[in-house]
Design a protein around this motif. Structure first.
Motif, PDB file in Angstrom:
ATOM      1  N   ASN A  20     -23.973  29.871 -28.099  1.00  0.00           N
ATOM      2  CA  ASN A  20     -23.388  31.169 -28.432  1.00  0.00           C
ATOM      3  C   ASN A  20     -23.840  32.284 -27.493  1.00  0.00           C
ATOM      4  OD1 ASN A  20     -22.070  29.998 -30.672  1.00  0.00           O
ATOM      5  ND2 ASN A  20     -23.866  30.321 -31.973  1.00  0.00           N
ATOM      6  N   ILE A  45      -8.404  25.958 -21.634  1.00  0.00           N
ATOM      7  CA  ILE A  45      -9.623  25.645 -22.382  1.00  0.00           C
ATOM      8  C   ILE A  45      -9.602  24.157 -22.729  1.00  0.00           C
ATOM      9  CG2 ILE A  45     -11.015  26.168 -24.419  1.00  0.00           C
ATOM     10  CD1 ILE A  45     -10.627  28.534 -22.491  1.00  0.00           C
ATOM     11  N   ASP A  49     -15.372  22.946 -21.874  1.00  0.00           N
ATOM     12  CA  ASP A  49     -15.720  24.352 -22.131  1.00  0.00           C
ATOM     13  C   ASP A  49     -16.414  24.509 -23.482  1.00  0.00           C
ATOM     14  OD1 ASP A  49     -14.471  25.562 -19.734  1.00  0.00           O
ATOM     15  OD2 ASP A  49     -12.621  24.810 -20.635  1.00  0.00           O
ATOM     16  N   PHE A  50     -15.952  23.767 -24.473  1.00  0.00           N
ATOM     17  CA  PHE A  50     -16.607  23.826 -25.783  1.00  0.00           C
ATOM     18  C   PHE A  50     -18.043  23.325 -25.687  1.00  0.00           C
ATOM     19  CE2 PHE A  50     -12.256  24.156 -27.401  1.00  0.00           C
ATOM     20  CZ  PHE A  50     -12.419  25.042 -28.465  1.00  0.00           C
ATOM     21  N   LEU A  53     -20.147  26.092 -24.060  1.00  0.00           N
ATOM     22  CA  LEU A  53     -20.428  27.196 -24.979  1.00  0.00           C
ATOM     23  C   LEU A  53     -21.386  26.784 -26.085  1.00  0.00           C
ATOM     24  CD1 LEU A  53     -18.068  28.592 -23.467  1.00  0.00           C
ATOM     25  CD2 LEU A  53     -17.447  29.626 -25.651  1.00  0.00           C
ATOM     26  N   SER A  54     -21.398  25.501 -26.419  1.00  0.00           N
ATOM     27  CA  SER A  54     -22.309  25.048 -27.474  1.00  0.00           C
ATOM     28  C   SER A  54     -23.736  24.870 -26.961  1.00  0.00           C
ATOM     29  CB  SER A  54     -21.817  23.731 -28.072  1.00  0.00           C
ATOM     30  OG  SER A  54     -21.985  22.657 -27.153  1.00  0.00           O
ATOM     31  N   TRP A 338     -10.846  36.854 -26.303  1.00  0.00           N
ATOM     32  CA  TRP A 338     -11.263  35.560 -25.768  1.00  0.00           C
ATOM     33  C   TRP A 338     -11.935  34.660 -26.804  1.00  0.00           C
ATOM     34  CZ3 TRP A 338     -16.394  34.216 -25.926  1.00  0.00           C
ATOM     35  CH2 TRP A 338     -17.333  35.244 -26.079  1.00  0.00           C
ATOM     36  N   ARG A 339     -12.628  35.249 -27.776  1.00  0.00           N
ATOM     37  CA  ARG A 339     -13.303  34.417 -28.779  1.00  0.00           C
ATOM     38  C   ARG A 339     -12.309  33.548 -29.555  1.00  0.00           C
ATOM     39  NH1 ARG A 339     -16.154  39.126 -28.589  1.00  0.00           N
ATOM     40  NH2 ARG A 339     -18.439  38.957 -28.326  1.00  0.00           N
ATOM     41  N   PHE A 342     -11.626  29.980 -28.407  1.00  0.00           N
ATOM     42  CA  PHE A 342     -12.635  28.949 -28.649  1.00  0.00           C
ATOM     43  C   PHE A 342     -12.767  28.623 -30.128  1.00  0.00           C
ATOM     44  CE2 PHE A 342     -13.607  30.769 -24.543  1.00  0.00           C
ATOM     45  CZ  PHE A 342     -13.791  29.632 -23.770  1.00  0.00           C
ATOM     46  N   GLU A 343     -11.751  28.956 -30.904  1.00  0.00           N
ATOM     47  CA  GLU A 343     -11.667  28.536 -32.294  1.00  0.00           C
ATOM     48  C   GLU A 343     -10.711  27.351 -32.377  1.00  0.00           C
ATOM     49  OE1 GLU A 343     -10.416  31.716 -34.763  1.00  0.00           O
ATOM     50  OE2 GLU A 343     -12.179  32.978 -34.359  1.00  0.00           O
ATOM     51  N   ARG A 344     -11.180  26.242 -32.855  1.00  0.00           N
ATOM     52  CA  ARG A 344     -10.313  25.075 -33.010  1.00  0.00           C
ATOM     53  C   ARG A 344      -9.406  25.298 -34.220  1.00  0.00           C
ATOM     54  NH1 ARG A 344     -12.062  20.849 -29.767  1.00  0.00           N
ATOM     55  NH2 ARG A 344     -14.260  20.907 -29.088  1.00  0.00           N
TER      56      ARG A 344
END
Length: 359
Positions: A20, A45, A49-50, A53-54, A338-339, A342-344
């Motif tokens: 995060n 994305i 990328d996930f 970010l993790s 942008w957030r 990154f939400e599935r």
């Protein structure tokens, strides 16, 4: 280039290894190296990328804390030397991987996707800032021109290059036998990679079958509109299909095993999905070995791409139906939000972060 023309650039950055830590910040001038200056239109994305970010993947450039992410890109050239073959207004995609500094024999031959020592670098992933910035620089050798009519759809070029390599290697392996004449391909997984693999299979005139767990929605429709056959449920129901080629894009262990065991004779299985681990299966390796040997089967892994594969992908996308490609992109998110990218969300196939609204 007069750097004063590009004084600042908003960019999406992370601290690799820190969960995060992503933020949108303002940097001084374009990111990256190279004599080509371009304005980013959008980035795609993906799962990598996930992971970055993790905090489980990614490396910052030497001696800095933060990494500009983004490896699936589409950008418009603003300035380029005549020797590059590009002019202002051209659309380009930046190649992700760069050869290692040694270099190994493969990198020296321009096949950095097959790097032998692992010292390669990758924009937006490993030790090089990526393309998720308003202004970027790209070296001519790593800039691929995109058909102008594709527009923002050129953001699909990087994932398409991955499957272009898979198909290239499948065909090279198949060429070991002069009698090889494949008719059927099974693609497992209907994400962007799987759908693009199916597209390239259809362009080769093959009978295309796609397996995915989704029972309805955009994925089945995309496969059927491509002229392929869509399957869901239990993959064991497809055992009688006996495809000549399997392109495995899920990385799911049970599906991988079924793909290995039920091809046609002299079948070729390309493993393009990366397994997460932790899933144990009971496997009779002796039986599998016997089958692979006696039937002349081949199983191989494939990842990344070199320039030739990007060019193959550019040609494939240029020949594809624009409306069909556009439906792969199920969400477009403005940079300021942008957030949300990154939400599935249910129904997502490919999510694109737009740096500039498409006109």
């Amino acid at each position: 280039m007069d750097i004063s023309l590009f004084p600042t650039s908003r960019a999406l950055t992370v601290v690799p290894g820190r969960r995060n830590s992503a933020k949108l910040e303002v940097l001084a001038g374009p990111t990256g190296n190279g004599v080509i200056v371009a304005r980013t239109l959008a980035i795609g994305i993906c799962g990598t990328d996930f992971e970055i970010l993790s905090g489980t993947y990614g490396w910052a450039p030497p001696d800095v804390e933060r990494l500009v992410i983004g490896h699936e890109s589409i950008a418009r050239v603003v300035e380029a030397p005549a020797s590059s073959g590009l002019t202002a207004g051209d659309l380009i995609v930046g190649i992700v991987r760069r050869p290692d500094p040694v270099p190994c024999p493969c990198c020296a031959a321009g096949e950095w996707d097959m790097c032998r020592n692992g010292q390669y670098t990758e924009r937006g992933i490993k030790e090089l800032d990526g393309f998720a910035a308003e202004w970027i620089r790209v070296e001519p050798a790593f800039a691929v021109k995109v058909d102008a009519t594709l527009g923002f759809l050129g953001v699909l070029l990087e994932p398409a290059s991955v499957v272009a390599k898979a198909w290239d290697h499948v065909e090279r392996i198949g060429g070991r036998a002069r009698c090889w004449n494949p008719r059927t391909v099974l693609v497992t997984g209907a994400g962007p990679i799987g759908l693009l693999a199916a597209l390239l299979g259809k362009q080769r005139g093959l009978d295309v079958h796609v397996f995915d767990r989704a029972e309805d929605g955009v994925k089945p429709a995309l496969v059927r509109d491509l002229g392929g056959h869509y399957h869901s449920g239990n993959i064991r129901a497809l055992r009688s299909l006996e495809p000549d080629i399997v392109i495995e894009c899920t990385g799911a262990a049970p599906i991988v095993m079924d793909a290995l065991e039920h091809t046609a004779r002299a079948g070729i299985v390309c493993l393009a999905g990366v397994s997460s681990g932790g899933h144990r299966l009971s496997l009779d390796m002796g039986v599998l070995n016997r089958q692979i040997v006696l039937e002349n089967d081949v199983v191989f892994g494939s990842v990344n791409a070199n320039r030739s594969h990007y060019e193959m992908a550019a040609s494939a996308l240029a020949s594809a139906d624009r409306g069909w490609l556009n439906r792969i992109i199920t969400r477009r998110v403005a940079l300021e939000q942008w957030r949300d990218a990154f939400e599935r969300r249910p129904g997502d196939v490919k999510v694109v972060l737009e740096f500039e609204a498409e006109t």
